[in-house]
Scaffold this motif. Structure first.
Motif, PDB file in Angstrom:
ATOM      1  N   GLU A 238      10.256  37.860 -22.873  1.00 44.78           N
ATOM      2  CA  GLU A 238      10.195  36.908 -24.087  1.00 44.78           C
ATOM      3  C   GLU A 238       8.215  37.392 -24.111  1.00 44.78           C
ATOM      4  O   GLU A 238       8.031  37.683 -24.978  1.00 44.78           O
ATOM      5  CB  GLU A 238       9.963  36.025 -23.810  1.00 44.78           C
ATOM      6  CG  GLU A 238      10.971  35.527 -24.386  1.00 44.78           C
ATOM      7  CD  GLU A 238      11.559  34.017 -24.099  1.00 44.78           C
ATOM      8  OE1 GLU A 238      10.720  32.911 -23.880  1.00 44.78           O
ATOM      9  OE2 GLU A 238      12.256  33.737 -23.621  1.00 44.78           O
ATOM     10  N   ASP A 239       7.578  38.098 -23.269  1.00 36.57           N
ATOM     11  CA  ASP A 239       6.027  38.247 -23.592  1.00 36.57           C
ATOM     12  C   ASP A 239       5.898  39.496 -23.611  1.00 36.57           C
ATOM     13  O   ASP A 239       4.631  40.182 -23.928  1.00 36.57           O
ATOM     14  CB  ASP A 239       5.466  37.821 -22.005  1.00 36.57           C
ATOM     15  CG  ASP A 239       5.768  38.697 -20.810  1.00 36.57           C
ATOM     16  OD1 ASP A 239       6.572  38.944 -20.672  1.00 36.57           O
ATOM     17  OD2 ASP A 239       4.908  38.086 -19.854  1.00 36.57           O
ATOM     18  N   LEU A 240       6.928  40.667 -23.637  1.00 40.11           N
ATOM     19  CA  LEU A 240       6.446  42.382 -23.980  1.00 40.11           C
ATOM     20  C   LEU A 240       6.028  42.029 -25.164  1.00 40.11           C
ATOM     21  O   LEU A 240       6.944  41.998 -26.185  1.00 40.11           O
ATOM     22  CB  LEU A 240       7.752  42.677 -24.137  1.00 40.11           C
ATOM     23  CG  LEU A 240       8.082  42.900 -22.220  1.00 40.11           C
ATOM     24  CD1 LEU A 240       9.334  44.136 -22.230  1.00 40.11           C
ATOM     25  CD2 LEU A 240       6.841  43.868 -21.249  1.00 40.11           C
ATOM     26  N   THR A 241       4.535  43.381 -25.940  1.00 41.31           N
ATOM     27  CA  THR A 241       4.846  43.444 -26.933  1.00 41.31           C
ATOM     28  C   THR A 241       4.970  44.575 -26.970  1.00 41.31           C
ATOM     29  O   THR A 241       4.976  44.846 -28.740  1.00 41.31           O
ATOM     30  CB  THR A 241       2.736  43.607 -27.044  1.00 41.31           C
ATOM     31  OG1 THR A 241       2.226  44.281 -25.519  1.00 41.31           O
ATOM     32  CG2 THR A 241       2.584  42.359 -26.580  1.00 41.31           C
ATOM     33  N   MET A 242       5.934  45.739 -26.672  1.00 39.51           N
ATOM     34  CA  MET A 242       5.282  46.290 -26.974  1.00 39.51           C
ATOM     35  C   MET A 242       7.440  47.401 -27.146  1.00 39.51           C
ATOM     36  O   MET A 242       8.696  46.463 -26.129  1.00 39.51           O
ATOM     37  CB  MET A 242       5.381  47.588 -26.533  1.00 39.51           C
ATOM     38  CG  MET A 242       4.003  48.200 -25.576  1.00 39.51           C
ATOM     39  SD  MET A 242       3.370  49.453 -25.852  1.00 39.51           S
ATOM     40  CE  MET A 242       4.415  51.385 -26.157  1.00 39.51           C
ATOM     41  N   GLU A 243       8.533  47.561 -27.925  1.00 41.16           N
ATOM     42  CA  GLU A 243       9.619  47.670 -28.135  1.00 41.16           C
ATOM     43  C   GLU A 243       9.952  48.438 -27.317  1.00 41.16           C
ATOM     44  O   GLU A 243       9.624  49.419 -26.864  1.00 41.16           O
ATOM     45  CB  GLU A 243       9.914  47.680 -29.521  1.00 41.16           C
ATOM     46  CG  GLU A 243      10.084  47.158 -30.539  1.00 41.16           C
ATOM     47  CD  GLU A 243      10.399  47.482 -32.139  1.00 41.16           C
ATOM     48  OE1 GLU A 243      10.580  48.328 -32.547  1.00 41.16           O
ATOM     49  OE2 GLU A 243      10.996  46.244 -32.945  1.00 41.16           O
ATOM     50  N   CYS A 244      11.261  47.842 -27.123  1.00 40.62           N
ATOM     51  CA  CYS A 244      11.941  49.238 -25.581  1.00 40.62           C
ATOM     52  C   CYS A 244      12.439  50.712 -26.765  1.00 40.62           C
ATOM     53  O   CYS A 244      12.988  50.328 -27.202  1.00 40.62           O
ATOM     54  CB  CYS A 244      13.031  48.115 -25.262  1.00 40.62           C
ATOM     55  SG  CYS A 244      14.254  49.512 -23.556  1.00 40.62           S
ATOM     56  N   LEU A 259      23.223  37.683 -28.458  1.00 43.92           N
ATOM     57  CA  LEU A 259      23.309  37.628 -27.174  1.00 43.92           C
ATOM     58  C   LEU A 259      21.410  37.131 -26.377  1.00 43.92           C
ATOM     59  O   LEU A 259      21.630  37.161 -25.620  1.00 43.92           O
ATOM     60  CB  LEU A 259      23.679  39.152 -26.985  1.00 43.92           C
ATOM     61  CG  LEU A 259      24.920  39.731 -27.438  1.00 43.92           C
ATOM     62  CD1 LEU A 259      25.005  40.906 -27.294  1.00 43.92           C
ATOM     63  CD2 LEU A 259      25.912  38.640 -27.432  1.00 43.92           C
ATOM     64  N   HIS A 260      20.897  36.834 -27.221  1.00 44.35           N
ATOM     65  CA  HIS A 260      19.580  36.676 -27.037  1.00 44.35           C
ATOM     66  C   HIS A 260      18.534  37.814 -26.381  1.00 44.35           C
ATOM     67  O   HIS A 260      18.426  37.787 -25.369  1.00 44.35           O
ATOM     68  CB  HIS A 260      19.883  35.370 -26.019  1.00 44.35           C
ATOM     69  CG  HIS A 260      20.887  34.236 -26.432  1.00 44.35           C
ATOM     70  ND1 HIS A 260      20.182  33.087 -27.162  1.00 44.35           N
ATOM     71  CD2 HIS A 260      21.288  33.821 -26.313  1.00 44.35           C
ATOM     72  CE1 HIS A 260      20.956  32.267 -27.145  1.00 44.35           C
ATOM     73  NE2 HIS A 260      22.183  32.750 -26.878  1.00 44.35           N
ATOM     74  N   MET A 261      18.888  38.951 -26.769  1.00 45.65           N
ATOM     75  CA  MET A 261      18.311  40.160 -25.995  1.00 45.65           C
ATOM     76  C   MET A 261      17.458  40.835 -27.277  1.00 45.65           C
ATOM     77  O   MET A 261      18.381  40.719 -28.898  1.00 45.65           O
ATOM     78  CB  MET A 261      19.269  40.903 -26.018  1.00 45.65           C
ATOM     79  CG  MET A 261      18.529  42.034 -25.574  1.00 45.65           C
ATOM     80  SD  MET A 261      17.563  42.356 -23.596  1.00 45.65           S
ATOM     81  CE  MET A 261      19.071  42.291 -22.494  1.00 45.65           C
ATOM     82  N   SER A 262      16.554  40.777 -26.847  1.00 45.32           N
ATOM     83  CA  SER A 262      15.697  41.338 -28.654  1.00 45.32           C
ATOM     84  C   SER A 262      15.271  42.644 -28.143  1.00 45.32           C
ATOM     85  O   SER A 262      14.952  43.425 -26.867  1.00 45.32           O
ATOM     86  CB  SER A 262      14.519  40.528 -28.499  1.00 45.32           C
ATOM     87  OG  SER A 262      13.188  40.870 -27.725  1.00 45.32           O
ATOM     88  N   PRO A 263      14.521  43.536 -28.798  1.00 45.06           N
ATOM     89  CA  PRO A 263      14.149  45.321 -28.313  1.00 45.06           C
ATOM     90  C   PRO A 263      12.542  44.848 -27.772  1.00 45.06           C
ATOM     91  O   PRO A 263      12.482  46.013 -26.446  1.00 45.06           O
ATOM     92  CB  PRO A 263      13.849  45.733 -29.935  1.00 45.06           C
ATOM     93  CG  PRO A 263      14.621  44.929 -31.188  1.00 45.06           C
ATOM     94  CD  PRO A 263      14.986  43.524 -30.289  1.00 45.06           C
ATOM     95  N   ARG A 264      12.625  43.752 -27.639  1.00 48.11           N
ATOM     96  CA  ARG A 264      11.139  43.774 -27.013  1.00 48.11           C
ATOM     97  C   ARG A 264      11.988  43.515 -25.254  1.00 48.11           C
ATOM     98  O   ARG A 264      11.769  42.170 -24.754  1.00 48.11           O
ATOM     99  CB  ARG A 264      10.397  42.617 -27.077  1.00 48.11           C
ATOM    100  CG  ARG A 264       9.032  42.921 -28.588  1.00 48.11           C
ATOM    101  CD  ARG A 264       8.335  42.530 -29.097  1.00 48.11           C
ATOM    102  NE  ARG A 264       7.536  43.145 -29.530  1.00 48.11           N
ATOM    103  CZ  ARG A 264       7.589  42.911 -31.119  1.00 48.11           C
ATOM    104  NH1 ARG A 264       8.524  42.380 -31.156  1.00 48.11           N
ATOM    105  NH2 ARG A 264       6.504  43.785 -31.792  1.00 48.11           N
ATOM    106  N   ALA A 265      12.268  43.726 -24.959  1.00 49.45           N
ATOM    107  CA  ALA A 265      13.561  43.920 -23.027  1.00 49.45           C
ATOM    108  C   ALA A 265      12.337  45.290 -22.360  1.00 49.45           C
ATOM    109  O   ALA A 265      12.417  46.491 -22.551  1.00 49.45           O
ATOM    110  CB  ALA A 265      14.847  43.800 -23.466  1.00 49.45           C
ATOM    111  N   TRP A 266      12.676  44.556 -21.595  1.00 50.49           N
ATOM    112  CA  TRP A 266      12.307  45.275 -19.547  1.00 50.49           C
ATOM    113  C   TRP A 266      14.062  46.297 -19.858  1.00 50.49           C
ATOM    114  O   TRP A 266      15.466  45.537 -19.517  1.00 50.49           O
ATOM    115  CB  TRP A 266      12.094  44.680 -18.997  1.00 50.49           C
ATOM    116  CG  TRP A 266      12.241  45.691 -17.354  1.00 50.49           C
ATOM    117  CD1 TRP A 266      11.156  46.412 -17.673  1.00 50.49           C
ATOM    118  CD2 TRP A 266      12.770  45.356 -16.430  1.00 50.49           C
ATOM    119  NE1 TRP A 266      11.019  47.267 -16.440  1.00 50.49           N
ATOM    120  CE2 TRP A 266      11.899  47.258 -15.509  1.00 50.49           C
ATOM    121  CE3 TRP A 266      13.321  44.488 -15.746  1.00 50.49           C
ATOM    122  CZ2 TRP A 266      12.458  46.381 -14.069  1.00 50.49           C
ATOM    123  CZ3 TRP A 266      13.191  44.571 -14.462  1.00 50.49           C
ATOM    124  CH2 TRP A 266      12.796  45.394 -13.295  1.00 50.49           C
ATOM    125  N   CYS A 267      13.734  47.982 -19.140  1.00 47.88           N
ATOM    126  CA  CYS A 267      14.716  48.687 -19.435  1.00 47.88           C
ATOM    127  C   CYS A 267      14.916  48.596 -17.822  1.00 47.88           C
ATOM    128  O   CYS A 267      13.799  49.412 -17.147  1.00 47.88           O
ATOM    129  CB  CYS A 267      14.994  49.825 -19.712  1.00 47.88           C
ATOM    130  SG  CYS A 267      15.959  50.748 -19.507  1.00 47.88           S
TER     131      CYS A 267
END
Length: 389
Positions: A238-244, A259-267
């Motif tokens: 949740e605390d990522l500032t950049m989009e994946c 699905l509780h998943m945003s583009p600000r996710a860790w790949c």
């Protein structure tokens, strides 16, 4: 209609709980022992074929001209997620290397992926949530299959025709520009509020088995990539500032919110490039690397078969495949509730496939799901090591 039956289910030892699943797991890991399995045929090019799953120039213009009333019908039938995916279908980029490497771990006997330490499969409940699938009944496929060829102001009929198109592309893809007639009744049943999850999942299972044995791949590759994304590729932070960037053209970019998943996710797989790297990554995947409890499944009830031999039946489709979520005990958790068999249930008998009684049993297969063991996916509490120290 003559149905196709798998030759494998009779070879599977009777399942009797997590202990038996662990004991038989070592034998299942020998994928190389299955005749024709692509695990031992790395030179085989199965995905994609020359004209399979290419872009469809007619799809988006058709959806953009759809009357608002017809769009309302699609939403009312529970096809909002499928509609969104179809509108953005030409933007999706399928990572065929990862899909191929995943197919190579598919076991045709158990319909599950065999990783080094565990089994996992696409659960019916997961599929329904990821794709927002509705409930259904057999419909009027003969009456509506030509709606697209004539002008009409019947917005319900227009919506039914569009449902055939978008479901054919997203849920039942078989070949470019073709929607198989055997799936029309399943798709049309959506407008009657009936359930199609079993048909979609079974079609995907059959396609995975076909590809794993060197045949063509068919079924919802979008559903497969959503499942891989939630369990293997991405983790919500949740605390990522950049989009994946990896997610920008992934199906999760368009339906991840539910699905509780945003583009600000860790790949987790950002450095995995090419088929050989995907082979190595998936064939060494550990329990810790696989998200057994994705957030969208927290508190969800999972239906487990009460007895061995429960099959996932497909109404309006030409396949019958087994459904073994109980083998994936780490993914499903322990059974919480068991609905006892009623005294008036018929005694268990040897099944005679292909006769009239079997056909009637298949059409009433949904009854089996009325009396299932169930489990509830529990959220795992993750401790922050830095906070503790």
């Amino acid at each position: 209609m003559k149905r196709n039956y798998s030759a494998f289910p009779e070879d599977i030892p009777a399942y009797s709980g997590p202990k038996a699943a662990r004991e038989t797991f070592a034998d299942l890991k020998q994928l190389s022992a299955i005749p024709g399995h692509i695990y031992t045929r790395p030179e085989l090019q199965i995905l994609p074929g020359q004209r399979r799953f290419s872009k469809m120039p007619w799809l988006v213009p058709m959806l953009e001209l759809l009357p608002p009333t017809s769009i309302g019908h699609l939403k009312e039938w529970g096809l909002s997620t499928v509609f969104v995916l179809a509108k953005n279908y030409n933007k999706l980029v399928h990572v065929w290397e990862s899909v191929t490497a995943m197919v190579e771990l598919w076991h045709p006997q158990t319909n599950s992926f065999i990783f080094p330490e565990f089994e996992a499969t696409i659960l019916l409940e997961e599929l329904e949530i990821m794709l927002g699938l509705p409930r259904y009944q057999r419909g009027e496929e003969l009456a509506i299959s030509y709606t697209c060829k004539r002008k009409t102001t019947n917005y319900t009929a227009i919506a039914k025709a569009v449902a055939i198109c978008i479901c054919g592309v997203i849920l039942f893809p078989e070949a470019d520009g073709a929607i198989s007639f055997r799936n029309l009744s399943v798709i049309d049943s959506i407008s009657e509020g009936m359930k199609i999850g079993q048909a979609v999942l079974g079609f995907l299972y059959a396609g995975l088995t076909s590809a794993a044995l060197g045949g063509p791949f068919y079924g919802s590759v979008v559903a497969l990539e959503l499942w891989m994304g939630m369990h293997v590729q991405f983790r919500a932070v949740e605390d990522l500032t950049m989009e994946c960037k990896t997610m920008l053209n992934h199906p999760l970019a368009y339906v991840g919110g539910r699905l509780h998943m945003s583009p600000r996710a860790w790949c987790k797989t950002a450095q995995v490039k090419g088929i050989q790297a995907w082979h190595q990554y998936l064939r060494s995947l550990t329990v810790a690397d696989f998200d057994m409890r994705p957030r969208f499944m927290h508190g969800r009830t999972i239906h487990l078969p009460q007895r061995t031999g429960l099959a996932l039946r497909l109404l309006g489709n030409g396949a019958l495949v087994s459904y073994n979520p109980d083998r994936c005990h780490l993914q499903c958790g322990a059974a919480r509730t068991v609905v006892p068999l009623l005294s008036h249930f018929p005694p268990i008998q040897e099944r005679k496939r292909g006769d009239a009684q079997d056909e009637r049993d298949m059409r009433s297969a949904v009854v089996h799901w009325e009396g299932c063991a169930t489990s509830v996916i529990q959220a795992e509490v993750e401790e922050d090591d830095e906070a503790i120290t």
